[in-house]
Structure formats: structure tokens, C-alpha cells
Design an enzyme around this catalytic site. Structure first.
Site, PDB file in Angstrom:
ATOM      1  N   HIS A  63       0.730  -1.373  -0.074  1.00 49.93           N
ATOM      2  CA  HIS A  63       0.162  -0.072   0.035  1.00 49.93           C
ATOM      3  C   HIS A  63       0.921   1.183   0.043  1.00 49.93           C
ATOM      4  O   HIS A  63       2.100   1.173   0.154  1.00 49.93           O
ATOM      5  CB  HIS A  63      -0.773  -0.092   1.251  1.00 49.93           C
ATOM      6  N   HIS A  65       1.474   3.914   1.903  1.00 47.98           N
ATOM      7  CA  HIS A  65       1.683   4.805   3.049  1.00 47.98           C
ATOM      8  C   HIS A  65       3.373   4.827   2.832  1.00 47.98           C
ATOM      9  O   HIS A  65       3.726   3.801   2.575  1.00 47.98           O
ATOM     10  CB  HIS A  65       1.228   4.212   4.266  1.00 47.98           C
ATOM     11  N   ASP A  67       5.988   4.609   4.754  1.00 42.86           N
ATOM     12  CA  ASP A  67       6.876   3.491   5.284  1.00 42.86           C
ATOM     13  C   ASP A  67       7.259   2.202   4.503  1.00 42.86           C
ATOM     14  O   ASP A  67       7.954   1.394   4.572  1.00 42.86           O
ATOM     15  CB  ASP A  67       6.635   3.219   6.919  1.00 42.86           C
ATOM     16  N   HIS A  68       6.031   2.143   3.780  1.00 40.82           N
ATOM     17  CA  HIS A  68       6.198   1.116   2.423  1.00 40.82           C
ATOM     18  C   HIS A  68       6.632   1.291   1.172  1.00 40.82           C
ATOM     19  O   HIS A  68       6.500   0.387   0.349  1.00 40.82           O
ATOM     20  CB  HIS A  68       4.707   0.397   2.657  1.00 40.82           C
ATOM     21  N   HIS A 141      -7.362  -2.068   6.165  1.00 38.55           N
ATOM     22  CA  HIS A 141      -6.408  -0.950   6.420  1.00 38.55           C
ATOM     23  C   HIS A 141      -7.156   0.392   5.823  1.00 38.55           C
ATOM     24  O   HIS A 141      -8.250   0.245   5.388  1.00 38.55           O
ATOM     25  CB  HIS A 141      -5.339  -1.120   5.897  1.00 38.55           C
ATOM     26  N   ASP A 208       0.212  -4.317   7.436  1.00 36.60           N
ATOM     27  CA  ASP A 208      -0.767  -3.394   7.640  1.00 36.60           C
ATOM     28  C   ASP A 208      -2.116  -3.780   7.439  1.00 36.60           C
ATOM     29  O   ASP A 208      -2.927  -3.379   6.470  1.00 36.60           O
ATOM     30  CB  ASP A 208      -0.428  -2.083   6.875  1.00 36.60           C
ATOM     31  N   HIS A 266       7.561  -4.527  11.606  1.00 36.44           N
ATOM     32  CA  HIS A 266       6.945  -3.359  11.419  1.00 36.44           C
ATOM     33  C   HIS A 266       6.454  -3.076  12.838  1.00 36.44           C
ATOM     34  O   HIS A 266       5.275  -2.747  13.331  1.00 36.44           O
ATOM     35  CB  HIS A 266       5.610  -3.645  10.748  1.00 36.44           C
TER      36      HIS A 266
HETATM   37 ZN   LIG Z   1       3.082   0.650   7.691  1.00 32.56          ZN
END
Ligand SMILES: [Zn+2]
Length: 309
Positions: A63, A65, A67-68, A141, A208, A266
Site C-alpha cells: 500500500h 503509506h 513507510d512502505h 487498512h 498493515d 513493522h
Molecule cells: Zn506501515
């Protein structure tokens, strides 16, 4: 030589810490080398692990976001800088195509590498890869998110000593494999008599999400499950609200799904001592447990024991 292992680039959710880089994972699955969820700093983490841009065959994003995926611009540009000669496939939620387009062309660069852009359009989408089938499942999510699993079909391994005992050699071996049996000197030899089954291996990657059916579907009988455990059980309400899992939930999923090796990762920046994650998970999971650490390697467990034919 074939090699199947997970290389952990980073284990931090949301914000990196002094000990933990943003997310990032490489799965080596023989000739298929998949980069999952490259967060910020991925290029430099790769450098530390010895995985090169040229090694990569595929990139999977769960996804959009940060951090990914904030490592996508650097990684994609690096493919061109290093003149990677083969096409690299990229998968991500189709609903995030606009984010992908921006990240892909975040800055000016001389593009030479070829990307095969193949977004995930629907829950359950399957992609044939080297060494199995990659399947995407829709997770729960705050934005469109897909988990992935790689499933290798079951196969069989011929036993040379049995083949030679029956005097079977050359093209006859192929025929026996194809047809399932072969008549030799008036006697029927079946495939089971000269082979052992070779159970396929499974890898699952769950990031997530709140607990949902797709988590279990992805984890089912995984030899290696990489799963987010952003929080501890003490923050269960917060986890549910934010669409995340606790270590206890992730460990129970692993137990109920028959997972062999569980990798938790994570982690929220609120935790500095990760031994608490191990203690909590241990109470719910008796198998092989790994609390992921940056720049470490986790081997895929050896194949399940093959049954004799
Ligand atoms: Zn994340």
C-alpha cells in the site's frame, strides 16, 4: 545453487528509529528475487546486505503509506543507473496508481531500465512467477492494501536408484512422469514406485491490516510468514482503530494457520525493547519464531518431509 531466504532491510513502521530503518524486505526464491515494501533508505540497506539492484526481478508494494513505498524512487532510479538488463515487474494496489506514477518519476533521471507495471486490480489476483504463483489478497487498512503469498505447486522427485533397478532411462523417464506409469518387460511401473513427493513451499507477506479473513488465507500453511505486529496486546484497541495487528494476534494467526516459521516485524517507534514481542508471541505460537532485525537473513525452512512413494 538454489537459495530461498528472506533478507530484512528494515523493521520500522511509520517513523524510523536509531535501531530500525523503515520497512523493506527481499525474498530470494531461487531465481526470483522480490523486493517488498521499500521504505526510505532502501538503497543503502540493500548495499549493506549485498543484494544488488541487478538481483531484483520484481517489486511488490502492499500500500501507499510512506513507510512502505518511499524507497521506490531511489530503487527505481538505481535500476537504470546500474543498467539492469532484464525487465523488473512492479505490483501495487491499482487504486494507488497516481502515487506510483509520482514516485516513479519523483525526480529527473535517465531511464534505461524497463519496468513491467502490473497493478493489482482485484482481490485474489494471481501472477505466475518463477517458482510458483504469487497471489494478492485485499487486507483491512485505512487505504487499499494487498498482502501477498507465493505458492509453489507440489511436485515429485525421481529416485535414480529405483529407476535403474527397473531399467528405466532416457526419454522413458519423461514418459513415466507425464503418463504416471510405464510398462517395462510386461510389468507396469507407476510413478509412485520410483519417486517421492516434493511438497511445494509457501511464503506469505502480510502488512498493515486489522485481523480479517484474508490474513488467514495468506498465512495458510506458510513455511515462512512475515507479518506486521505494530503493537503489543496492551495496545489492542489502538491497533484495531489504526488497522494494525498485535504480536499476540499475529502469533495466534500463525498457530491457527499451521505456519512453520513466523517473522514478526513493522514495530511502532513507541517500543525500544523488542523482547516483549518475543515474550508475547511465544505465549501463542510454539513454532520457529523470529523477531525481525534490520540487516539480517532468515532462511526459508527446509521442505516438509517428503512421503515415500
Ligand atoms: Zn506501515
Amino acid at each position: 545453487m538454489s537459495m530461498r531466504e528472506l533478507v530484512v532491510l528494515g523493521t520500522a513502521s511509520q517513523a524510523p528509529t536509531r535501531q530500525r530503518n523503515h520497512n523493506g524486505y527481499v525474498l530470494r526464491w531461487d531465481d526470483e528475487v522480490i523486493l517488498f515494501d521499500p521504505g526510505e533508505g532502501t538503497q543503502r540497506q540493500l548495499l549493506h546486505t549485498g543484494v544488488t539492484a541487478t538481483d531484483l526481478t520484481r517489486i511488490c508494494v502492499t500500500h501507499f503509506h510512506g513507510d512502505h513505498c518511499l524507497g521506490l524512487p531511489g530503487t527505481i532510479q538505481r535500476l537504470s543507473l546500474d543498467r539492469v538488463p532484464h525487465r523488473v515487474a512492479v505490483h501495487f494496489p491499482a487504486g494507488g496508481a497516481e502515487y506510483f506514477a509520482r514516485l516513479r518519476h519523483a525526480t529527473s533521471f535517465h531511464e534505461t531500465a524497463e519496468l513491467a507495471v502490473e497493478p493489482i486490480e482485484a482481490d485474489g489476483q494471481r501472477i505466475t512467477v518463477r517458482g510458483g504463483t504469487l497471489e494478492a489478497r485485499r487486507l483491512r487498512h485505512s487505504i487499499e492494501t494487498y498482502g501477498y503469498r507465493l505458492v509453489e505447486p507440489d511436485g515429485c522427485r525421481m529416485l535414480p536408484e529405483r529407476l535403474s533397478a527397473y531399467g528405466i532411462a532416457g526419454p522413458a523417464v519423461g514418459e513415466l512422469l507425464r503418463v504416471g506409469h510405464l510398462d517395462v518387460d510386461g510389468r507396469r511401473v507407476t510413478r509412485d514406485e520410483v519417486s517421492v513427493s516434493r511438497p511445494g513451499q509457501r511464503f506469505a507477506f502480510v502488512m498493515d491490516t486489522a485481523l480479517c479473513d484474508a490474513v488467514y488465507a495468506l498465512a495458510e500453511h506458510a513455511d515462512l510468514l512475515v507479518i506486521e505486529s505494530t503493537f503489543l496486546e496492551s495496545e489492542t484497541a489502538l491497533a484495531a482503530e489504526a488497522g494494525h495487528l498485535t504480536a499476540a494476534q499475529a502469533a495466534r494467526v500463525a498457530t491457527e494457520s499451521g505456519v512453520r516459521k513466523l517473522v514478526l516485524t513493522h514495530f511502532s517507534q513507541r517500543y525500544s525493547d523488542l523482547r516483549r514481542f518475543a515474550d508475547e508471541a511465544r505465549r501463542h505460537f510454539g513454532g520457529d519464531l523470529v523477531i525481525a532485525e534490520d540487516l539480517t537473513t532468515v532462511p526459508v525452512p527446509p521442505r516438509r518431509v517428503a512421503s515415500a512413494g
